[in-house]
Design an enzyme around this catalytic site. Structure first.
Site, PDB file in Angstrom:
ATOM      1  CE1 TYR A  26      -5.843 -67.263   2.288  1.00  7.45           C
ATOM      2  CE2 TYR A  26      -5.519 -69.728   1.529  1.00  7.45           C
ATOM      3  CZ  TYR A  26      -4.955 -68.165   1.297  1.00  7.45           C
ATOM      4  OH  TYR A  26      -4.273 -67.782   0.265  1.00  7.45           O
ATOM      5  CB  SER A  49       6.904 -54.394  -0.540  1.00  5.14           C
ATOM      6  OG  SER A  49       6.051 -55.322  -1.206  1.00  5.14           O
ATOM      7  CG  ASN A  78      -3.861 -55.085   3.812  1.00  6.25           C
ATOM      8  OD1 ASN A  78      -2.677 -55.560   3.338  1.00  6.25           O
ATOM      9  ND2 ASN A  78      -3.750 -54.322   4.927  1.00  6.25           N
ATOM     10  CB  VAL A  79      -7.300 -60.984   2.385  1.00  5.71           C
ATOM     11  CG1 VAL A  79      -6.714 -61.184   0.790  1.00  5.71           C
ATOM     12  CG2 VAL A  79      -6.241 -61.450   3.375  1.00  5.71           C
ATOM     13  CG  ASP A  80      -6.638 -56.916   7.127  1.00  6.92           C
ATOM     14  OD1 ASP A  80      -7.303 -55.914   7.142  1.00  6.92           O
ATOM     15  OD2 ASP A  80      -5.332 -56.840   7.393  1.00  6.92           O
ATOM     16  CG  HIS A 104      -4.968 -58.912  -3.646  1.00  9.78           C
ATOM     17  ND1 HIS A 104      -3.623 -58.179  -3.300  1.00  9.78           N
ATOM     18  CD2 HIS A 104      -4.884 -58.546  -5.127  1.00  9.78           C
ATOM     19  CE1 HIS A 104      -3.021 -57.927  -4.129  1.00  9.78           C
ATOM     20  NE2 HIS A 104      -3.515 -57.875  -5.438  1.00  9.78           N
ATOM     21  N   GLY A 147       2.093 -48.924   3.652  1.00  9.27           N
ATOM     22  CA  GLY A 147       2.358 -50.462   3.969  1.00  9.27           C
ATOM     23  C   GLY A 147       2.353 -51.390   2.843  1.00  9.27           C
TER      24      GLY A 147
HETATM   25  P1  NAD Z   1       4.457 -56.849   1.719  1.00 13.63           P
HETATM   26  O1  NAD Z   1       4.573 -57.632   2.945  1.00 13.63           O
HETATM   27  O2  NAD Z   1       5.124 -57.169   0.568  1.00 13.63           O
HETATM   28  O3  NAD Z   1       4.900 -55.287   2.096  1.00 13.63           O
HETATM   29  C1  NAD Z   1       4.596 -54.897   3.402  1.00 13.63           C
HETATM   30  C2  NAD Z   1       5.185 -53.346   3.578  1.00 13.63           C
HETATM   31  O4  NAD Z   1       4.716 -52.988   4.751  1.00 13.63           O
HETATM   32  C3  NAD Z   1       6.696 -53.332   3.388  1.00 13.63           C
HETATM   33  O5  NAD Z   1       7.115 -52.108   2.457  1.00 13.63           O
HETATM   34  C4  NAD Z   1       6.982 -52.958   4.770  1.00 13.63           C
HETATM   35  O6  NAD Z   1       8.327 -52.097   4.900  1.00 13.63           O
HETATM   36  C5  NAD Z   1       5.913 -52.265   5.331  1.00 13.63           C
HETATM   37  N1  NAD Z   1       5.620 -52.337   6.767  1.00 13.63           N
HETATM   38  C6  NAD Z   1       5.913 -53.099   7.836  1.00 13.63           C
HETATM   39  N2  NAD Z   1       5.740 -52.964   8.935  1.00 13.63           N
HETATM   40  C7  NAD Z   1       4.826 -51.531   8.749  1.00 13.63           C
HETATM   41  C8  NAD Z   1       4.340 -50.825   9.650  1.00 13.63           C
HETATM   42  N3  NAD Z   1       4.274 -51.065  10.981  1.00 13.63           N
HETATM   43  N4  NAD Z   1       3.419 -49.676   9.050  1.00 13.63           N
HETATM   44  C9  NAD Z   1       3.587 -49.317   7.689  1.00 13.63           C
HETATM   45  N5  NAD Z   1       4.379 -50.181   6.945  1.00 13.63           N
HETATM   46  C10 NAD Z   1       5.045 -51.242   7.348  1.00 13.63           C
HETATM   47  O7  NAD Z   1       2.799 -56.859   1.511  1.00 13.63           O
HETATM   48  P2  NAD Z   1       2.110 -56.106   0.220  1.00 13.63           P
HETATM   49  O8  NAD Z   1       2.767 -55.154  -0.471  1.00 13.63           O
HETATM   50  O9  NAD Z   1       0.587 -55.607   0.997  1.00 13.63           O
HETATM   51  O10 NAD Z   1       1.857 -57.195  -0.447  1.00 13.63           O
HETATM   52  C11 NAD Z   1       1.580 -58.863  -0.006  1.00 13.63           C
HETATM   53  C12 NAD Z   1       0.460 -59.293  -0.646  1.00 13.63           C
HETATM   54  O11 NAD Z   1       0.013 -60.481   0.712  1.00 13.63           O
HETATM   55  C13 NAD Z   1      -0.904 -58.583  -0.710  1.00 13.63           C
HETATM   56  O12 NAD Z   1      -1.341 -58.706  -1.969  1.00 13.63           O
HETATM   57  C14 NAD Z   1      -1.896 -58.944   0.240  1.00 13.63           C
HETATM   58  O13 NAD Z   1      -3.064 -59.774  -0.489  1.00 13.63           O
HETATM   59  C15 NAD Z   1      -1.248 -60.292   0.984  1.00 13.63           C
HETATM   60  N6  NAD Z   1      -1.271 -60.055   2.581  1.00 13.63           N
HETATM   61  C16 NAD Z   1      -2.412 -59.677   3.104  1.00 13.63           C
HETATM   62  C17 NAD Z   1      -2.514 -59.494   4.404  1.00 13.63           C
HETATM   63  C18 NAD Z   1      -3.410 -58.704   5.197  1.00 13.63           C
HETATM   64  O14 NAD Z   1      -4.622 -58.814   4.866  1.00 13.63           O
HETATM   65  N7  NAD Z   1      -3.393 -58.236   6.530  1.00 13.63           N
HETATM   66  C19 NAD Z   1      -1.310 -59.843   5.261  1.00 13.63           C
HETATM   67  C20 NAD Z   1      -0.109 -60.337   4.489  1.00 13.63           C
HETATM   68  C21 NAD Z   1      -0.177 -60.536   3.102  1.00 13.63           C
END
Ligand code: NAD
Length: 243
Positions: free
Chosen positions: A62, A186, A96-98, A113, A184
């Site tokens: 983290y 899945s 997202n956690v960001d 989350h 964004g």
């Molecule tokens: P996921 O990685 O399962 O799915 C990401 C989705 O984003 C996919 O459907 C993919 O096709 C799509 N994607 C990829 N590039 C894209 C773009 N440029 N624009 C729009 N969509 C795009 O992520 P999730 O469904 O959020 O689940 C993952 C878990 O992991 C979450 O619960 C989250 O808490 C955590 N997580 C958070 C972060 C963050 O805070 N940014 C990053 C990674 C994981």
């Protein structure tokens, strides 16, 4: 008073966002991408068991995510979500956690989350008394650093297997939506993915993602198959034309 009346007339737009909205900010998604998350098994860095077994590894993971986060900037996707507040009553429910939605200017954000920039007690994670917000000066949690209750300071992240404390609030917002937009995600992580089941029948549903995302049957979803920035530009035009 006047402003209150105006807001109450605005249509309610609820966004459900996931890691994909932050991909163009250089913050890697969870699946199908050679980012930080891929190099560490989920069981080790995103479960209470992993924390118990190796808090040092989890703390380092983290800390690294935080270092990446402060280098990242909100992209056009986040910015357009925030800009829509000029025309709609917008709530962002994010997995997202960001903190890129905050930094883009969104004002109503429900983090399902947890938040990467917060740390908490290992014994009592949701007790606000022990939650601390980190900043650029104190970004790195030291190995063995303690929370105010004397337990190990842990990331304020809802790990797999833990309850999602803000789910009720999210359900309330979604149940009241005129427009629901998925960006964004899945839709693989529950209970967040189940929020679509609370969208009123009368609401319009949009989904922005460059890849195919399966949604439950029985919902008419207008798919905008684009990355978040371009998808949000298209959505903005559609929504402003209709409003
Ligand atoms: P996921 O990685 O399962 O799915 C990401 C989705 O984003 C996919 O459907 C993919 O096709 C799509 N994607 C990829 N590039 C894209 C773009 N440029 N624009 C729009 N969509 C795009 O992520 P999730 O469904 O959020 O689940 C993952 C878990 O992991 C979450 O619960 C989250 O808490 C955590 N997580 C958070 C972060 C963050 O805070 N940014 C990053 C990674 C994981």
């Amino acid at each position: 008073m006047r402003q209150t009346r105006l807001i109450s007339k605005m249509k309610k737009v609820v966004f459900l966002t996931g890691a994909g909205i932050s991909a163009e900010s250089g913050f890697s998604t969870f699946r199908g991408n050679n980012g930080l998350w891929d190099n560490y098994p989920v069981e080790q860095v995103a479960t209470p068991q992993g924390w118990k077994e190796n808090p040092t590894l989890v703390t380092d993971f983290y800390n690294n995510l935080r270092k990446n986060l402060i280098k990242a900037k909100p992209n056009e996707g986040h910015l357009k979500v925030a800009e829509l507040e000029e025309h709609f009553d917008v709530t962002v429910v994010t997995q997202n956690v960001d903190n890129l939605h905050e930094r883009a200017g969104s004002s109503k954000i429900i983090h399902l989350h947890g938040e990467l920039m917060k740390v908490c007690s290992s014994d009592d994670p949701d007790n606000p008394e022990y939650i601390e917000t980190l900043d650029d000066e104190h970004l790195i949690v030291k190995h063995g650093e303690l929370a105010k209750d004397g337990s190990l300071l842990r990331p304020w992240i809802v790990w797999f297997g833990e309850a999602v404390p803000r789910m009720e609030e999210a359900i309330e917002a979604v149940s009241d939506a005129d427009i629901f937009v998925i960006v964004g995600t899945s839709l693989n992580v529950y209970p967040a993915a189940g929020l679509i089941n609370f969208v009123p029948q009368s609401a319009k549903i949009y989904l922005i993602d460059p890849f195919n995302v399966e949604t439950p049957r029985g919902y008419a979803v207008e798919v905008i198959q684009e990355v978040a920035s371009k998808g949000m530009r298209i959505l903005e035009q559609i929504l402003l034309k209709k409003s």
